[in-house]
Design a protein around this motif. Structure first.
Motif, PDB file in Angstrom:
ATOM      1  N   ASN A  39       0.816  -1.249  -0.256  1.00 24.87           N
ATOM      2  CA  ASN A  39      -0.202   0.113   0.063  1.00 24.87           C
ATOM      3  C   ASN A  39       1.228   1.240  -0.005  1.00 24.87           C
ATOM      4  O   ASN A  39       1.209   2.204  -0.820  1.00 24.87           O
ATOM      5  CB  ASN A  39      -0.751   0.352   1.420  1.00 24.87           C
ATOM      6  N   ARG A  40       1.723   1.839   0.898  1.00 24.82           N
ATOM      7  CA  ARG A  40       2.644   2.426   0.591  1.00 24.82           C
ATOM      8  C   ARG A  40       3.428   2.921  -0.620  1.00 24.82           C
ATOM      9  O   ARG A  40       3.896   3.487  -0.800  1.00 24.82           O
ATOM     10  CB  ARG A  40       4.050   2.220   2.199  1.00 24.82           C
ATOM     11  N   LEU A  41       4.153   1.624  -1.158  1.00 22.60           N
ATOM     12  CA  LEU A  41       4.378   1.610  -2.229  1.00 22.60           C
ATOM     13  C   LEU A  41       3.468   2.186  -3.783  1.00 22.60           C
ATOM     14  O   LEU A  41       4.001   1.920  -4.589  1.00 22.60           O
ATOM     15  CB  LEU A  41       4.915   0.708  -2.492  1.00 22.60           C
ATOM     16  N   GLY A  42       2.125   1.909  -2.934  1.00 22.77           N
ATOM     17  CA  GLY A  42       1.375   2.377  -4.527  1.00 22.77           C
ATOM     18  C   GLY A  42       0.942   1.083  -5.284  1.00 22.77           C
ATOM     19  O   GLY A  42       0.384   1.354  -6.419  1.00 22.77           O
ATOM     20  N   ASP A  43       1.416  -0.255  -4.377  1.00 17.09           N
ATOM     21  CA  ASP A  43       1.398  -1.764  -5.832  1.00 17.09           C
ATOM     22  C   ASP A  43      -0.201  -1.816  -5.581  1.00 17.09           C
ATOM     23  O   ASP A  43      -0.915  -2.828  -4.778  1.00 17.09           O
ATOM     24  CB  ASP A  43       2.426  -2.141  -5.220  1.00 17.09           C
ATOM     25  N   ARG A  44      -1.145  -1.348  -6.432  1.00 17.98           N
ATOM     26  CA  ARG A  44      -2.322  -1.614  -6.266  1.00 17.98           C
ATOM     27  C   ARG A  44      -2.756  -3.447  -6.709  1.00 17.98           C
ATOM     28  O   ARG A  44      -4.059  -3.710  -6.181  1.00 17.98           O
ATOM     29  CB  ARG A  44      -3.359  -1.904  -7.824  1.00 17.98           C
ATOM     30  N   HIS A  45      -2.047  -4.410  -7.793  1.00 18.17           N
ATOM     31  CA  HIS A  45      -1.775  -5.663  -7.516  1.00 18.17           C
ATOM     32  C   HIS A  45      -1.750  -5.870  -6.297  1.00 18.17           C
ATOM     33  O   HIS A  45      -2.062  -6.918  -6.064  1.00 18.17           O
ATOM     34  CB  HIS A  45      -1.636  -5.656  -8.760  1.00 18.17           C
ATOM     35  N   GLY A  46      -0.327  -5.549  -6.016  1.00 19.42           N
ATOM     36  CA  GLY A  46       0.003  -6.208  -4.354  1.00 19.42           C
ATOM     37  C   GLY A  46      -0.950  -6.453  -3.669  1.00 19.42           C
ATOM     38  O   GLY A  46      -1.080  -7.265  -2.426  1.00 19.42           O
TER      39      GLY A  46
END
Length: 64
Positions: A39-46
């Motif tokens: 979430n912090r990295l902005g990885d929507r798929h993750g």
């Protein structure tokens, strides 16, 4: 030139082998820590993947 699908027997064997044996899920606290990182990295798929895995690990058997 044909665009026919190329069969890969080793890939098919790997998928069949993976589907026969259940893979244990990591503990929920590990999945939630990774969910926060994604979430912090902005990885929507993750975020989506880890959210579903955390629920599956928390409730055990998932029915359809």
């Amino acid at each position: 030139m044909s665009t026919a699908l190329v069969r890969r027997p080793t890939e098919e064997a790997a998928v069949n082998a993976a589907s026969r044996s259940p893979r244990p899920l990591p503990p929920v606290h590990v999945l939630l820590a990774e969910l926060l990182s994604a979430n912090r990295l902005g990885d929507r798929h993750g975020v989506n993947l880890l959210g579903h895995r955390a629920v599956r690990a928390a409730i055990g058997e998932v029915g359809e």
